[in-house]
Design a protein around this motif. Sequence first.
Motif, PDB file in Angstrom:
ATOM      1  N   ALA A  70       0.828  -1.211   0.000  1.00 37.55           N
ATOM      2  CA  ALA A  70       0.000   0.000   0.000  1.00 37.55           C
ATOM      3  C   ALA A  70       0.861   1.259   0.000  1.00 37.55           C
ATOM      4  CB  ALA A  70      -0.930  -0.007   1.208  1.00 37.55           C
ATOM      5  N   ARG A  75      -3.342  -1.733  -3.963  1.00 37.88           N
ATOM      6  CA  ARG A  75      -4.474  -2.031  -3.084  1.00 37.88           C
ATOM      7  C   ARG A  75      -4.182  -3.364  -2.410  1.00 37.88           C
ATOM      8  NH1 ARG A  75     -10.240   0.399  -5.031  1.00 37.88           N
ATOM      9  NH2 ARG A  75      -9.486   2.539  -5.264  1.00 37.88           N
ATOM     10  N   GLY A 102      -1.723   3.863  -1.554  1.00 41.58           N
ATOM     11  CA  GLY A 102      -2.722   3.044  -2.237  1.00 41.58           C
ATOM     12  C   GLY A 102      -3.943   2.858  -1.352  1.00 41.58           C
ATOM     13  N   ALA A 103      -4.255   1.605  -1.031  1.00 41.36           N
ATOM     14  CA  ALA A 103      -5.353   1.293  -0.115  1.00 41.36           C
ATOM     15  C   ALA A 103      -4.927   0.116   0.740  1.00 41.36           C
ATOM     16  CB  ALA A 103      -6.635   0.958  -0.883  1.00 41.36           C
ATOM     17  N   GLU A 152     -12.652   1.722  -0.680  1.00 44.11           N
ATOM     18  CA  GLU A 152     -12.937   3.063  -1.211  1.00 44.11           C
ATOM     19  C   GLU A 152     -12.462   4.148  -0.260  1.00 44.11           C
ATOM     20  OE1 GLU A 152     -17.121   3.019  -1.848  1.00 44.11           O
ATOM     21  OE2 GLU A 152     -17.001   1.973  -3.779  1.00 44.11           O
ATOM     22  N   SER A 155      -8.617   4.256  -0.061  1.00 42.19           N
ATOM     23  CA  SER A 155      -8.020   4.831  -1.268  1.00 42.19           C
ATOM     24  C   SER A 155      -8.236   6.340  -1.339  1.00 42.19           C
ATOM     25  CB  SER A 155      -8.619   4.160  -2.505  1.00 42.19           C
ATOM     26  OG  SER A 155      -8.088   4.701  -3.680  1.00 42.19           O
TER      27      SER A 155
END
Length: 608
Positions: A70, A75, A102-103, A152, A155
């Motif tokens: 990340a 992700r 990233g996530a 979501e 991110s």
Amino acid sequence: MIIMIELRSTLLLGNQAIALAALASGVSVAAGYPGTPSTEIIETLMEYKDIYVEWSTNEKVAFETAYGAAISGARAMACMKHVGVNVASDSLVSSSYTGVDGALVIVSAGDPGMWSSQNEQDNRYYGLMALIPILEPYDPQSAHDFTVKAFEISSRVGHPVILNTTTRVSHVRAPVKTLPRSSPVKGSLRKRPDRYSLVPDVARRDRDLQLERWEKIKEELESLVVVSGSGRKAIVASGISYPYVKEVLEDWRLQDEVKLIGVFSPVPLPDKVGRELMDVEEVLVVEELEPIVENQLKSFVVDEGLHIRVQGKKLTGRSGEMTLNRVRLAISKFMGLNSEVLERHLQPNVPPRPPAMCPGCPHRSSFVFMKRGVILGGMKETFYSGDIGCYSLGVLPPFNVQDSLISMGSSIGIANGVYRSTGTIPVAVIGDSTFFHAGLSSLANAVYNNTPLLVVVLDNRSTAMTGQQPSPSENMDIARVAAGLGVEYVSVADPFSTDFSKAVANAISWVKVNKKPALLIAKRACALKAVEGFSERPLAFVNEDKCTGCTICYDHFTCPAIMRKANKKAHIDPRECIGCGACVPICPFNAILLKGEKPEGWDRAWLS
């Protein structure tokens, strides 16, 4: 809320729904350590070969693998059971300071009621302590939807998110409408020491940025509150408690008299919850385990100067799983209804069913011969310092060889403390996967500090308790690792052999003389794994002419396949027997024999 694209439903475990949601969110790196009830997430993701998925050696490594991805803009997801978050917590807390490019989603699978765990800690506290938002699903569909939501948020805000699930969400099956797969979002090489190298100056700047992200996260969570009904009384229900409360209100036709507020992001508690209580006089908070929502709500009431009575744990209780009956009782008291009938029927009369090791489990033989070996080694008594795994069942009679059982890898460290305070040479019992998970540092400590103890590694070459996931011992030699750490006495023995007692005795004698740690490896494969692929195998039987009814095989060895007949003689159920032969050397009268030929590769499957 999530808008579903596909209308077709698939019957899924909650954990499978989480995995498919991660794929729909573009996960490209996932890591975990096997632990009930989280295991099936990684197992499901492993079926997809265009992303990187690994079983890590422990939860800290799993988290850091996902964290590193990340940081690079990918992700990523880390999966573990609730107590595994303790292992990962050092880096977890710091990840909230740095955020991610990233996530990063962490799945913490809790176990209220302790069905397969040493505690039922509420990991929502990690959200409060580390400033990491918690999303809390209540069924497999919401587990899918909230996983997508977690990716979501992570991110958009650039911050880790915890999905807090439980046994009743992870291990229940239900129809789930799943989103289609997205292309994996991978990372790229990024060098940001001004953000990710946490020397004090960087950490202080990151702290300010963390608090800014926290305010953005609160805005993101407003949609994770649902409200129905109205009235001067309200019930705030979090996670899996929500459908229970909803069902009770509907059954009792109270849905129009009570305002129901469903909260699926208990940390931080969305401001919308407080706004919905402005016209309410009394509130009941229903949540599993700790008063996380309740305490936040009480703080809000005090801060806003509201005159609202907030009740929670005094009515619902604090320990164990939330159940429909517990919710019924709490709501009946909250609403002033008659609860006497409910209280009389809260405790079902279920007969006890103690767990048992599988037929052919090598740990059974290890324990029997270990106890004999301790006596042969000249110790009338010792302290058996246990660990986490199938072998935890050694705590039960007739074995009684787990005097402590605290956490992954704790056996060697606890044994060190026992020796230092009592002078008694202890025996630390640890499994092969646990040895690599958290045993290496404590073994190094034993060598460094010259702790006289015997470490017995039960090497069944599998992370068996959670479903035979692979163990590092499959391609890493425990004996060589121990020797590399400086252990001078390392031995390997077969627990199915009576010579295992002699191996234990020899190791103990060496420890007594040299005042240093010794390590003995009990090497034989998990029975469930060893017999895979064999359509035919030998079977054990009892020669009744030789059997004296001494009770050793069924009372002291306790293989589930061995039964007691009315005349006290033993009988082996051919439907339960797997032909391992472990019972043969147990009988002092040679009354147990094997019949049938061993198929090709049989011994190799057990011993290689």
